[in-house]
Scaffold this motif. Structure first.
Motif, PDB file in Angstrom:
ATOM      1  N   LEU A  75       0.848  -1.189   0.000  1.00 23.55           N
ATOM      2  CA  LEU A  75       0.000   0.000   0.000  1.00 23.55           C
ATOM      3  C   LEU A  75       0.886   1.242   0.000  1.00 23.55           C
ATOM      4  CD1 LEU A  75      -2.644  -0.972   2.730  1.00 23.55           C
ATOM      5  CD2 LEU A  75      -2.764  -1.355   0.246  1.00 23.55           C
ATOM      6  N   LEU A  76       0.605   2.167  -0.919  1.00 22.28           N
ATOM      7  CA  LEU A  76       1.395   3.386  -1.053  1.00 22.28           C
ATOM      8  C   LEU A  76       0.473   4.591  -0.950  1.00 22.28           C
ATOM      9  CD1 LEU A  76       3.451   2.282  -4.185  1.00 22.28           C
ATOM     10  CD2 LEU A  76       4.223   2.207  -1.812  1.00 22.28           C
ATOM     11  N   PRO A  77       0.708   5.506  -0.005  1.00 26.80           N
ATOM     12  CA  PRO A  77      -0.154   6.680   0.130  1.00 26.80           C
ATOM     13  C   PRO A  77       0.134   7.724  -0.938  1.00 26.80           C
ATOM     14  CG  PRO A  77       1.660   6.825   1.680  1.00 26.80           C
ATOM     15  CD  PRO A  77       1.795   5.493   0.996  1.00 26.80           C
ATOM     16  N   ASP A  78      -0.899   8.417  -1.380  1.00 29.98           N
ATOM     17  CA  ASP A  78      -0.707   9.575  -2.251  1.00 29.98           C
ATOM     18  C   ASP A  78      -1.110  10.802  -1.450  1.00 29.98           C
ATOM     19  OD1 ASP A  78      -0.045  10.426  -5.089  1.00 29.98           O
ATOM     20  OD2 ASP A  78      -1.927  11.484  -4.731  1.00 29.98           O
ATOM     21  N   ARG A  79      -0.117  11.577  -1.048  1.00 31.57           N
ATOM     22  CA  ARG A  79      -0.335  12.722  -0.172  1.00 31.57           C
ATOM     23  C   ARG A  79      -0.498  14.003  -0.996  1.00 31.57           C
ATOM     24  NH1 ARG A  79      -0.169  10.039   4.495  1.00 31.57           N
ATOM     25  NH2 ARG A  79       1.494   8.478   4.762  1.00 31.57           N
ATOM     26  N   PRO A  80      -0.883  15.108  -0.342  1.00 31.82           N
ATOM     27  CA  PRO A  80      -1.085  16.365  -1.080  1.00 31.82           C
ATOM     28  C   PRO A  80       0.141  16.761  -1.888  1.00 31.82           C
ATOM     29  CG  PRO A  80      -1.937  16.567   1.150  1.00 31.82           C
ATOM     30  CD  PRO A  80      -1.212  15.247   1.086  1.00 31.82           C
ATOM     31  N   GLY A  81      -0.087  17.212  -3.111  1.00 29.59           N
ATOM     32  CA  GLY A  81       1.001  17.638  -3.984  1.00 29.59           C
ATOM     33  C   GLY A  81       0.513  18.757  -4.890  1.00 29.59           C
ATOM     34  N   ASN A  82       0.979  18.711  -6.132  1.00 32.14           N
ATOM     35  CA  ASN A  82       0.606  19.793  -7.060  1.00 32.14           C
ATOM     36  C   ASN A  82      -0.718  19.537  -7.781  1.00 32.14           C
ATOM     37  OD1 ASN A  82       1.244  17.836  -8.929  1.00 32.14           O
ATOM     38  ND2 ASN A  82       3.134  18.807  -9.621  1.00 32.14           N
ATOM     39  N   ARG A  83      -1.351  18.411  -7.477  1.00 30.97           N
ATOM     40  CA  ARG A  83      -2.656  18.032  -8.042  1.00 30.97           C
ATOM     41  C   ARG A  83      -2.611  17.795  -9.552  1.00 30.97           C
ATOM     42  NH1 ARG A  83      -3.473  22.009  -4.457  1.00 30.97           N
ATOM     43  NH2 ARG A  83      -3.783  23.616  -6.033  1.00 30.97           N
ATOM     44  N   GLN A  84      -1.408  17.623 -10.077  1.00 27.90           N
ATOM     45  CA  GLN A  84      -1.280  17.321 -11.503  1.00 27.90           C
ATOM     46  C   GLN A  84      -1.603  15.851 -11.786  1.00 27.90           C
ATOM     47  OE1 GLN A  84       1.990  19.503 -13.085  1.00 27.90           O
ATOM     48  NE2 GLN A  84       2.177  18.205 -14.903  1.00 27.90           N
ATOM     49  N   VAL A  85      -1.435  15.010 -10.779  1.00 29.74           N
ATOM     50  CA  VAL A  85      -1.773  13.575 -10.770  1.00 29.74           C
ATOM     51  C   VAL A  85      -1.344  12.831 -12.046  1.00 29.74           C
ATOM     52  CG1 VAL A  85      -3.610  13.795  -9.052  1.00 29.74           C
ATOM     53  CG2 VAL A  85      -4.211  13.992 -11.435  1.00 29.74           C
ATOM     54  N   ASP A  86      -0.146  13.118 -12.529  1.00 31.33           N
ATOM     55  CA  ASP A  86       0.341  12.435 -13.732  1.00 31.33           C
ATOM     56  C   ASP A  86       0.334  10.923 -13.555  1.00 31.33           C
ATOM     57  OD1 ASP A  86       0.947  14.783 -15.243  1.00 31.33           O
ATOM     58  OD2 ASP A  86       2.735  15.065 -14.030  1.00 31.33           O
ATOM     59  N   THR A  87       0.889  10.459 -12.426  1.00 36.96           N
ATOM     60  CA  THR A  87       0.978   9.019 -12.191  1.00 36.96           C
ATOM     61  C   THR A  87      -0.406   8.391 -12.146  1.00 36.96           C
ATOM     62  OG1 THR A  87       3.061   9.263 -10.964  1.00 36.96           O
ATOM     63  CG2 THR A  87       1.801   7.245 -10.596  1.00 36.96           C
ATOM     64  N   LEU A  88      -1.318   9.019 -11.419  1.00 32.82           N
ATOM     65  CA  LEU A  88      -2.659   8.440 -11.275  1.00 32.82           C
ATOM     66  C   LEU A  88      -3.401   8.403 -12.604  1.00 32.82           C
ATOM     67  CD1 LEU A  88      -3.778  10.001  -7.872  1.00 32.82           C
ATOM     68  CD2 LEU A  88      -2.497   7.900  -8.316  1.00 32.82           C
ATOM     69  N   MET A  89      -3.253   9.440 -13.411  1.00 35.40           N
ATOM     70  CA  MET A  89      -3.889   9.426 -14.734  1.00 35.40           C
ATOM     71  C   MET A  89      -3.312   8.304 -15.595  1.00 35.40           C
ATOM     72  SD  MET A  89      -4.647  13.398 -15.809  1.00 35.40           S
ATOM     73  CE  MET A  89      -2.936  13.922 -15.779  1.00 35.40           C
ATOM     74  N   ASN A  90      -2.006   8.114 -15.499  1.00 33.13           N
ATOM     75  CA  ASN A  90      -1.392   7.007 -16.243  1.00 33.13           C
ATOM     76  C   ASN A  90      -1.969   5.671 -15.813  1.00 33.13           C
ATOM     77  OD1 ASN A  90       0.251   8.845 -17.539  1.00 33.13           O
ATOM     78  ND2 ASN A  90       2.092   8.334 -16.385  1.00 33.13           N
ATOM     79  N   LEU A  91      -2.145   5.498 -14.487  1.00 31.36           N
ATOM     80  CA  LEU A  91      -2.600   4.211 -13.964  1.00 31.36           C
ATOM     81  C   LEU A  91      -4.043   3.914 -14.325  1.00 31.36           C
ATOM     82  CD1 LEU A  91      -0.850   4.206 -10.478  1.00 31.36           C
ATOM     83  CD2 LEU A  91      -0.160   3.017 -12.571  1.00 31.36           C
TER      84      LEU A  91
END
Length: 203
Positions: A75-91
């Motif tokens: 399990l890997l947390p995704d914490r607050p960032g720049n909200r660009q969510v490149d990785t998540l969109m890829n996934l």
């Protein structure tokens, strides 16, 4: 000369040592788990459906960076960032990830490859909370390969050698770089905002 075939590649690189293939596990053993527990930093790679790739850094205090649910699930947390969510969109398009874990002072790294699912399950989010603040989402990674990578790259880089540290003053601030790249951006405003965000919005 460009190399564009497997045969051409193997004319340049000799076959790997047998142990290079034998060391690749399909699960997280005790050594993998301990490495993950010690790590405060990893790089995650992903790709879009059209094959365009991306790599992104992730950091947390050791022990909070990831949670091993079982020997096949991370399990890997995704914490607050720049909200660009490149990785998540890829996934969303292609759910495969490559992970590279680092431990300060270690020259070996841990590589994990697998399939990732984006989850907002409250129980999983709570498992990865820091200071009472849960992550925005969790990547549930099904491990397909896990192995320790040899030390040569980090030795060549002298990554942990204090004598090899580069003075920060030799490179512009984050704000100045963006101000040079984005018309109308204000370096001081960006740097002040980033400092405040790092102070109040890490978790």
């Amino acid at each position: 000369m460009a190399i564009d075939t497997m045969e051409g590649l193997r004319t340049v690189y000799r076959p790997p040592a047998p142990r290079a293939e034998l060391k690749v596990l399909k699960r997280l053993d005790a050594h993998c788990r301990r490495f993950i527990d010690l790590s405060p930093f990893y790089v995650i790679s992903s790709a879009r459906a059209d094959g365009r790739a991306d790599a992104s850094p992730r950091g947390d205090p050791p022990g909070s960076l990831a949670h091993v649910l079982d020997d096949r699930t991370l399990l890997l947390p995704d914490r607050p960032g720049n909200r660009q969510v490149d990785t998540l969109m890829n996934l969303v398009e292609r759910p495969h990830v490559g992970l590279l874990f680092f431990v300060p002072g270690f020259t070996e790294t841990l590589r994990i490859n697998g399939r990732a699912e984006i989850s907002t399950d409250p129980k999983l989010l709570e498992t990865l909370a820091i200071k009472g603040k849960p992550p925005i989402s969790v990547l549930k990674v099904t491990v397909e390969e896990a192995f320790l990578h040899c030390a040569k790259a980090l030795i060549r880089a002298r990554l942990w050698d204090p004598a090899a540290r580069v003075e920060r003053s030799c490179y512009p601030t984050y704000g100045q770089v963006l101000a040079d790249q984005i018309a109308g951006a204000d370096a001081r405003e960006i740097d002040t905002g980033e400092e405040e965000s790092a102070r109040t919005e890490l978790f």
